[in-house]
Design a protein around this motif. Structure first.
Motif, PDB file in Angstrom:
ATOM      1  N   GLY A   1      -1.906 -19.864   6.311  1.00  9.49           N
ATOM      2  CA  GLY A   1      -3.312 -19.825   5.921  1.00  9.49           C
ATOM      3  C   GLY A   1      -4.131 -20.761   6.778  1.00  9.49           C
ATOM      4  N   PHE A   2      -5.311 -20.325   7.152  1.00 12.82           N
ATOM      5  CA  PHE A   2      -6.170 -21.136   8.022  1.00 12.82           C
ATOM      6  C   PHE A   2      -7.611 -20.693   7.860  1.00 12.82           C
ATOM      7  CE2 PHE A   2      -4.460 -17.552  10.330  1.00 12.82           C
ATOM      8  CZ  PHE A   2      -5.543 -16.999  10.974  1.00 12.82           C
ATOM      9  N   LYS A   3      -8.517 -21.424   8.487  1.00 16.81           N
ATOM     10  CA  LYS A   3      -9.924 -21.049   8.476  1.00 16.81           C
ATOM     11  C   LYS A   3     -10.528 -21.297   9.842  1.00 16.81           C
ATOM     12  CE  LYS A   3     -12.147 -25.389   7.061  1.00 16.81           C
ATOM     13  NZ  LYS A   3     -13.087 -26.026   6.113  1.00 16.81           N
ATOM     14  N   ARG A   4     -11.671 -20.669  10.076  1.00 13.04           N
ATOM     15  CA  ARG A   4     -12.456 -20.879  11.300  1.00 13.04           C
ATOM     16  C   ARG A   4     -13.891 -20.483  11.002  1.00 13.04           C
ATOM     17  NH1 ARG A   4     -12.544 -16.275  15.832  1.00 13.04           N
ATOM     18  NH2 ARG A   4     -14.732 -16.847  15.638  1.00 13.04           N
ATOM     19  N   ALA A   5     -14.793 -20.897  11.884  1.00  9.67           N
ATOM     20  CA  ALA A   5     -16.183 -20.464  11.779  1.00  9.67           C
ATOM     21  C   ALA A   5     -16.301 -19.024  12.262  1.00  9.67           C
ATOM     22  CB  ALA A   5     -17.085 -21.379  12.593  1.00  9.67           C
ATOM     23  N   LEU A   6     -17.227 -18.268  11.688  1.00  6.59           N
ATOM     24  CA  LEU A   6     -17.467 -16.919  12.186  1.00  6.59           C
ATOM     25  C   LEU A   6     -17.890 -16.957  13.646  1.00  6.59           C
ATOM     26  CD1 LEU A   6     -19.391 -15.437   9.116  1.00  6.59           C
ATOM     27  CD2 LEU A   6     -16.984 -15.103   9.714  1.00  6.59           C
ATOM     28  N   ASN A   7     -18.685 -17.951  13.992  1.00  6.60           N
ATOM     29  CA  ASN A   7     -19.075 -18.183  15.379  1.00  6.60           C
ATOM     30  C   ASN A   7     -18.675 -19.606  15.733  1.00  6.60           C
ATOM     31  OD1 ASN A   7     -20.192 -18.390  17.895  1.00  6.60           O
ATOM     32  ND2 ASN A   7     -22.294 -17.922  17.273  1.00  6.60           N
ATOM     33  N   THR A   8     -17.601 -19.760  16.481  1.00  6.82           N
ATOM     34  CA  THR A   8     -17.094 -21.087  16.816  1.00  6.82           C
ATOM     35  C   THR A   8     -17.851 -21.724  17.973  1.00  6.82           C
ATOM     36  OG1 THR A   8     -15.474 -20.302  18.420  1.00  6.82           O
ATOM     37  CG2 THR A   8     -14.787 -20.355  16.093  1.00  6.82           C
ATOM     38  N   CYS A   9     -18.670 -20.937  18.668  1.00  2.25           N
ATOM     39  CA  CYS A   9     -19.421 -21.415  19.832  1.00  2.25           C
ATOM     40  C   CYS A   9     -18.504 -21.743  20.996  1.00  2.25           C
ATOM     41  CB  CYS A   9     -20.285 -22.622  19.483  1.00  2.25           C
ATOM     42  SG  CYS A   9     -21.327 -22.364  18.054  1.00  2.25           S
ATOM     43  N   ASP A  10     -17.270 -21.270  20.943  1.00  3.79           N
ATOM     44  CA  ASP A  10     -16.308 -21.432  22.029  1.00  3.79           C
ATOM     45  C   ASP A  10     -16.274 -20.111  22.793  1.00  3.79           C
ATOM     46  OD1 ASP A  10     -14.121 -21.703  23.669  1.00  3.79           O
ATOM     47  OD2 ASP A  10     -12.782 -22.493  22.128  1.00  3.79           O
ATOM     48  N   ASP A  11     -16.524 -20.157  24.086  1.00  4.81           N
ATOM     49  CA  ASP A  11     -16.573 -18.912  24.847  1.00  4.81           C
ATOM     50  C   ASP A  11     -15.204 -18.252  24.982  1.00  4.81           C
ATOM     51  OD1 ASP A  11     -15.380 -20.620  26.649  1.00  4.81           O
ATOM     52  OD2 ASP A  11     -16.951 -20.492  28.165  1.00  4.81           O
ATOM     53  N   LYS A  12     -14.158 -18.925  24.524  1.00  2.00           N
ATOM     54  CA  LYS A  12     -12.820 -18.321  24.509  1.00  2.00           C
ATOM     55  C   LYS A  12     -12.532 -17.649  23.162  1.00  2.00           C
ATOM     56  CE  LYS A  12     -11.591 -19.708  28.632  1.00  2.00           C
ATOM     57  NZ  LYS A  12     -12.833 -20.412  29.009  1.00  2.00           N
ATOM     58  N   ASP A  13     -13.415 -17.828  22.199  1.00  2.00           N
ATOM     59  CA  ASP A  13     -13.265 -17.193  20.886  1.00  2.00           C
ATOM     60  C   ASP A  13     -14.262 -16.052  20.763  1.00  2.00           C
ATOM     61  OD1 ASP A  13     -11.361 -19.068  20.235  1.00  2.00           O
ATOM     62  OD2 ASP A  13     -12.734 -20.339  19.106  1.00  2.00           O
ATOM     63  N   ASN A  14     -13.866 -14.996  20.075  1.00  2.00           N
ATOM     64  CA  ASN A  14     -14.761 -13.870  19.823  1.00  2.00           C
ATOM     65  C   ASN A  14     -15.489 -14.063  18.500  1.00  2.00           C
ATOM     66  OD1 ASN A  14     -14.041 -12.524  22.193  1.00  2.00           O
ATOM     67  ND2 ASN A  14     -12.274 -11.572  21.209  1.00  2.00           N
ATOM     68  N   ILE A  15     -16.769 -13.748  18.488  1.00  6.76           N
ATOM     69  CA  ILE A  15     -17.576 -13.877  17.275  1.00  6.76           C
ATOM     70  C   ILE A  15     -17.149 -12.816  16.269  1.00  6.76           C
ATOM     71  CG2 ILE A  15     -19.914 -13.756  16.345  1.00  6.76           C
ATOM     72  CD1 ILE A  15     -20.933 -14.690  19.072  1.00  6.76           C
ATOM     73  N   ILE A  16     -17.009 -13.222  15.022  1.00  7.08           N
ATOM     74  CA  ILE A  16     -16.733 -12.280  13.941  1.00  7.08           C
ATOM     75  C   ILE A  16     -18.067 -11.896  13.323  1.00  7.08           C
ATOM     76  CG2 ILE A  16     -15.610 -11.968  11.710  1.00  7.08           C
ATOM     77  CD1 ILE A  16     -13.501 -13.977  12.616  1.00  7.08           C
ATOM     78  N   ASN A  17     -18.464 -10.633  13.503  1.00  6.25           N
ATOM     79  CA  ASN A  17     -19.746 -10.164  12.993  1.00  6.25           C
ATOM     80  C   ASN A  17     -19.562  -8.844  12.265  1.00  6.25           C
ATOM     81  OD1 ASN A  17     -19.385  -8.297  15.068  1.00  6.25           O
ATOM     82  ND2 ASN A  17     -20.805  -9.319  16.458  1.00  6.25           N
ATOM     83  N   ALA A  18     -20.640  -8.103  12.079  1.00 10.98           N
ATOM     84  CA  ALA A  18     -20.590  -6.882  11.273  1.00 10.98           C
ATOM     85  C   ALA A  18     -20.020  -5.685  12.024  1.00 10.98           C
ATOM     86  CB  ALA A  18     -21.991  -6.549  10.748  1.00 10.98           C
ATOM     87  N   ASP A  19     -19.725  -5.836  13.322  1.00  9.31           N
ATOM     88  CA  ASP A  19     -19.132  -4.735  14.068  1.00  9.31           C
ATOM     89  C   ASP A  19     -17.723  -4.439  13.570  1.00  9.31           C
ATOM     90  OD1 ASP A  19     -21.403  -4.753  15.605  1.00  9.31           O
ATOM     91  OD2 ASP A  19     -20.483  -5.741  17.331  1.00  9.31           O
ATOM     92  N   THR A  20     -17.236  -3.243  13.889  1.00  4.48           N
ATOM     93  CA  THR A  20     -15.821  -2.962  13.709  1.00  4.48           C
ATOM     94  C   THR A  20     -15.034  -3.839  14.674  1.00  4.48           C
ATOM     95  OG1 THR A  20     -16.240  -0.673  13.048  1.00  4.48           O
ATOM     96  CG2 THR A  20     -14.041  -1.188  13.855  1.00  4.48           C
ATOM     97  N   ILE A  21     -14.034  -4.545  14.164  1.00 10.10           N
ATOM     98  CA  ILE A  21     -13.258  -5.473  14.986  1.00 10.10           C
ATOM     99  C   ILE A  21     -11.837  -4.953  15.113  1.00 10.10           C
ATOM    100  CG2 ILE A  21     -12.327  -7.827  15.132  1.00 10.10           C
ATOM    101  CD1 ILE A  21     -14.846  -8.799  13.757  1.00 10.10           C
ATOM    102  N   ARG A  22     -11.351  -4.877  16.353  1.00  9.54           N
ATOM    103  CA  ARG A  22      -9.959  -4.504  16.585  1.00  9.54           C
ATOM    104  C   ARG A  22      -9.107  -5.756  16.430  1.00  9.54           C
ATOM    105  NH1 ARG A  22     -14.080  -0.952  17.824  1.00  9.54           N
ATOM    106  NH2 ARG A  22     -13.286   1.022  18.631  1.00  9.54           N
ATOM    107  N   VAL A  23      -8.290  -5.774  15.384  1.00  8.64           N
ATOM    108  CA  VAL A  23      -7.422  -6.913  15.118  1.00  8.64           C
ATOM    109  C   VAL A  23      -6.016  -6.563  15.601  1.00  8.64           C
ATOM    110  CG1 VAL A  23      -6.489  -8.468  13.372  1.00  8.64           C
ATOM    111  CG2 VAL A  23      -8.824  -7.575  13.135  1.00  8.64           C
ATOM    112  N   ILE A  24      -5.513  -7.318  16.579  1.00 10.22           N
ATOM    113  CA  ILE A  24      -4.159  -7.108  17.070  1.00 10.22           C
ATOM    114  C   ILE A  24      -3.215  -8.042  16.314  1.00 10.22           C
ATOM    115  CG2 ILE A  24      -4.901  -6.310  19.330  1.00 10.22           C
ATOM    116  CD1 ILE A  24      -4.304  -9.053  20.468  1.00 10.22           C
ATOM    117  N   TRP A  25      -1.957  -7.669  16.202  1.00 10.02           N
ATOM    118  CA  TRP A  25      -0.986  -8.480  15.472  1.00 10.02           C
ATOM    119  C   TRP A  25       0.339  -8.472  16.226  1.00 10.02           C
ATOM    120  CZ3 TRP A  25       3.608  -6.274  14.107  1.00 10.02           C
ATOM    121  CH2 TRP A  25       3.650  -4.874  14.083  1.00 10.02           C
TER     122      TRP A  25
END
Length: 636
Positions: free
Chosen positions: A161-185
Motif C-alpha cells: 500500500g502506498f500513496k502519491r499526489a495526482l500531480n507530483t510535478c515530477d516530469d518523470k511521473d505521469n499525471i493522474i487525471n480524468a483521461d482513460t489511463i493505461r495501467v501496466i502491471w
C-alpha cells in the motif's frame, strides 16, 4: 519579501527540491534518516533550519479503498485505489512472494511509463519509484514521490500500500487525471536484493485501461428490499455474412402492485463472447409485442417496437454495472410507465464466424423504497449519419456534434442535475469531450478523455452533480486517428464506421429531453467540392475521384465551418416544434476551448540571491548523527 524553500537530503546524500509549491514529506523504504533544510529569506538575511529526523514506515494494514480492478486472473493481481483530495491511495496485490509492480503508461507500453515496484523481504517492506525510457529495466527516479504505507506477505500473496499526489510535478511521473489511463502491471517470484536489483518479469505482465478519476465506487451497498428482473437474447445465431449485426429483442417488464425504482443496471455477457458483444442500448415503451427477436433492420418489426425510443440504459465494452445515486431511480409500475424493454445489441464478428449462438443480456435491480427523483437519459453529439466524414491518413481529425440553446429551451421545463456522462465512439476514436456553454461562454468540460480507449467505455460520475439550464449549449468534440486507413471513414452503425455521441443521466426527468444533435448539411459538401449531389452515395463517389489533399481540405471546411442540420427530439424521438433546422456553425465555439486550472500546484518557487553547496554524503550523515538542530545565519 519572505520566501521559504524546502530541500530534502536523502540517505545517499543527494539534495533534491520538491517541484510542487506545497511541501512534501518523503518516506524512505525502511527506518532511515533524512535531513530537511528549510530556508527563510527576509531582506539581507537567510536563515537555514536543518532538522534530524527518523522516518518510520506507516504501520497501517490496509487502505480504505473505494475502487478495485482485477488486472490479471492467473495471479489474482488486484489494483485498488481511493482518491482523497489531491492524493491517490493505492494497494497492489498478487499471488507471488516476489515483487509486484504497476505503471501509469501513456499508451500501454513501457516507454514513457511512471512505474512503482514493491516487495517484502525478511519482514521489511520496500517501494521503488522508477520510470521507463525504453523496453528495459526502468530507471530509479531522483525524487521519491511515492509514500510507502505498508507491505505484507501472507498465504503466498504480496500486498503493498502506498500513496502519491495526482500531480507530483515530477516530469518523470505521469499525471493522474480524468483521461482513460493505461495501467501496466508485472510480477516476479523473487524479491530484489536491493532497489537496483529489479529483475525482468518475463511474460508475467500485462496492461489494462482504467478510468481512475470519476469512476463508480465498487463497494456498492444494495437496499434491503431489492429484487431484479432480466432479459437475455434467445440463443441468437449471429450472422456470418457481415462483421456488424444489430440484433433486437423485446421482453416484458414485470407487473408491480406498487411503483418501484430501478437503482442498478448490469450487462451480462455470455462467457467467451467478450469480443463479440460490442455495445447495447435498452429502450422502453408500452407494447404487447413481447419476445420479438430479429435483425434490427427487419421490415417485419412491429410498428410499436420501431417507435420504442425512450432510452433507459446504455453499455459498451469494458463498462461496469451502473449504480444510481441514492436519491435517483428509474420509475416502473405507474399507470403510464413502460410495459416492454427493448434491447438493441451490436455484435462485432470480424472473422465472420458461424459458431456464435448468443445469450447475453441485461439485469435491472429495483427497490420498492421510492427515491426522491426520477431519472432520464439525454443524448448529445453528432447525428449518426454518413454526413459525418473523416479523411484517411489523419493523426487527429475532429468532428463536432452541437446542441444549440434553442433546443434546450424547448426540451427543459426546469433546471436539471446531471450525475453520469457516457462518451461513445468507435475504433478510430482517440479523444472525446462534452462541453457545456452558457451565453457564449464555456462553463466546463462535462466529460473529457484525451486518451480515449475504444475497449473501455464506461459511465463517468459527475461529482459534484452538474446543473444545466434551459438555453444552455453543448458541444461534443471527437478526435479520430485514421493513419492506417485508405478511404474516408463515414458516420454509421458499423464498428469500422464512426460515432460521436454522449449521454447524460440526469434528474428530474423531462418529457422533451430525448436527443439534441446536429450534422453537416448536404449542401455544404456540394459547396466545398463544387459538385451537385443529393445523396451521400453520390458525394462519396465524387470524392473518390479527387486528389486526397483537396478532399482533406474540403472535409475540414465542412466539419469546422459549414451549416448544420439541427435535430431536437423528445423522448419518443419526435422532432420538437419551434426549433430552427438549419444552423450556422457557432461563432462562440473554439475547438481548443478549455477551462484552465487556476490552482497550479507546480508553479516554481524561486530562490533569489542564495546559494546551496551540496556536502558529501559522509558529512551530511555526521551532521545528522550529532546535531539535533543547527541554526546558521548567513549574511549577504
Amino acid at each position: 519579501m519572505h520566501r521559504h524553500v524546502t530541500y530534502i537530503f536523502n540517505h545517499q546524500g543527494h539534495l533534491s527540491r520538491p517541484r510542487c509549491a506545497t511541501e512534501r514529506s518523503h518516506y524512505l523504504n525502511s527506518p532511515m534518516l533524512y535531513a530537511k533544510i528549510t530556508m527563510f529569506e527576509s531582506g539581507a538575511k537567510t536563515v537555514v533550519f536543518m532538522c534530524m529526523c527518523f522516518v518510520v514506515v506507516n504501520t497501517e494494514d490496509s487502505i480504505t479503498e473505494t475502487h478495485e480492478v482485477v488486472m490479471n486472473a492467473k495471479y489474482d493481481f488486484r489494483f485498488k485505489w481511493r482518491i482523497d483530495e489531491d492524493n491517490i491511495f493505492i494497494e497492489m496485490s498478487a499471488n507471488t512472494l516476489g515483487y509486484v509492480a504497476i505503471g501509469f503508461s501513456p499508451n500501454g507500453g513501457m516507454p514513457g511509463s511512471d512505474i512503482v515496484v514493491g516487495w517484502v523481504r525478511n519482514g521489511q517492506s520496500y517501494l521503488s519509484d522508477r520510470h521507463a525510457i525504453t523496453y528495459s529495466k526502468p530507471e530509479a527516479d531522483t525524487t521519491g514521490d511515492y509514500t510507502l504505507l505498508y507491505g505484507h506477505e501472507d498465504g503466498g500473496r504480496t500486498r503493498i500500500g502506498f500513496k502519491r499526489a495526482l500531480n507530483t510535478c515530477d516530469d518523470k511521473d505521469n499525471i493522474i487525471n480524468a483521461d482513460t489511463i493505461r495501467v501496466i502491471w508485472a510480477v516476479n517470484s523473487i524479491d530484489p536484493e536491493d532497489s537496483d536489483d529489479i529483475m525482468y518479469h518475463n511474460t508475467s505482465r500485462g496492461v489494462r485501461s482504467i478510468i481512475i478519476l470519476d469512476s463508480q465506487q465498487t463497494n456498492f451497498t444494495f437496499p434491503k428490499d431489492y429484487n431484479y428482473f432480466e432479459g437475455f437474447m434467445p440463443n441468437v445465431t449471429v450472422p456470418d455474412n457481415s462483421d456488424t449485426t444489430y440484433w433486437c429483442y423485446s421482453f416484458a417488464v414485470p407487473t408491480f402492485e406498487n411503483p418501484v425504482h430501478i437503482f442498478r443496471a448490469e450487462t451480462i455477457v455470455q462467457e467467451g463472447h467478450e469480443s463479440l458483444v460490442h455495445h447495447l442500448l435498452v429502450y422502453s415503451c408500452r407494447s404487447m409485442n413481447m419476445n420479438w427477436s430479429s435483425n434490427c433492420f427487419s421490415p417485419n418489426m412491429p410498428t410499436d417496437l420501431r417507435n420504442c425510443d425512450r432510452l433507459v440504459y446504455g453499455w459498451a465494452i469494458g463498462a461496469e454495472p451502473l449504480n444510481f445515486p441514492e436519491h435517483v431511480g428509474i420509475s416502473l409500475g405507474k399507470e403510464n410507465d413502460p410495459t416492454v424493454y427493448f434491447i438493441e445489441l451490436h455484435y462485432d464478428n470480424p472473422g465472420l464466424s458461424p459458431d456464435f449462438h448468443d445469450n447475453s443480456g441485461v439485469r435491472f435491480y429495483y427497490t420498492s423504497t421510492l427515491r426522491q427523483y426520477e431519472a432520464g437519459v439525454w443524448q448529445f453529439g453528432e447525428l449518426v449519419s454518413p454526413f459525418q466524414a473523416i479523411p484517411p491518413k489523419e493523426q487527429l481529425f475532429k468532428t463536432f456534434g452541437i446542441c444549440y440553446g434553442d433546443c434546450t429551451r424547448q426540451a427543459l421545463d426546469v433546471n436539471i442535475n446531471g450525475f453520469f456522462v457516457f462518451l461513445h465512439s468507435h475504433l478510430a476514436g482517440r479523444q472525446m469531450k462534452l462541453q457545456h456553454y452558457r451565453n457564449g461562454h464555456l462553463i466546463e468540460d462535462v466529460g473529457r478523455d484525451d486518451n480515449y480507449d475504444f475497449n473501455l467505455q464506461d459511465a463517468r460520475v459527475l461529482q459534484p452533480e452538474r446543473v444545466f439550464k434551459p438555453g444552455d449549449d453543448f458541444v461534443v468534440t471527437c478526435g479520430y486517428n485514421t493513419a492506417d486507413r485508405d478511404s474516408i471513414t463515414k458516420g454509421g452503425l458499423g464498428t469500422k464506421d464512426e460515432m460521436c455521441v454522449a449521454y447524460i443521466y440526469y434528474y428530474p426527468k423531462q418529457s422533451n429531453a430525448g436527443a439534441c444533435q446536429s450534422v453537416p448539411d448536404l449542401n455544404e459538401f456540394n459547396s466545398a467540392f463544387n459538385i451537385e449531389c443529393d445523396t451521400a452515395e453520390c458525394i462519396y463517389a465524387r470524392l473518390s475521384e479527387m486528389d486526397p489533399t483537396l478532399v482533406r481540405e474540403g472535409l475540414h471546411n465542412v466539419s469546422y465551418n459549414g451549416k448544420r442540420n439541427n435535430y431536437c427530439r423528445d423522448l419518443d424521438y419526435n422532432n420538437i416544434p419551434g426549433v430552427e433546422f438549419y444552423k450556422d456553425f457557432p461563432a462562440w465555439f473554439g475547438e481548443n476551448d478549455r477551462i484552465e486550472d487556476q490552482n497550479d500546484v507546480c508553479s516554481p518557487t524561486g530562490v533569489t540571491g542564495s546559494s546551496i553547496s551540496i556536502m558529501p554524503p559522509g558529512s551530511i550523515m555526521l551532521i545528522m548523527l550529532f546535531l539535533a538542530r543547527t541554526v546558521i545565519l548567513t549574511m549577504k
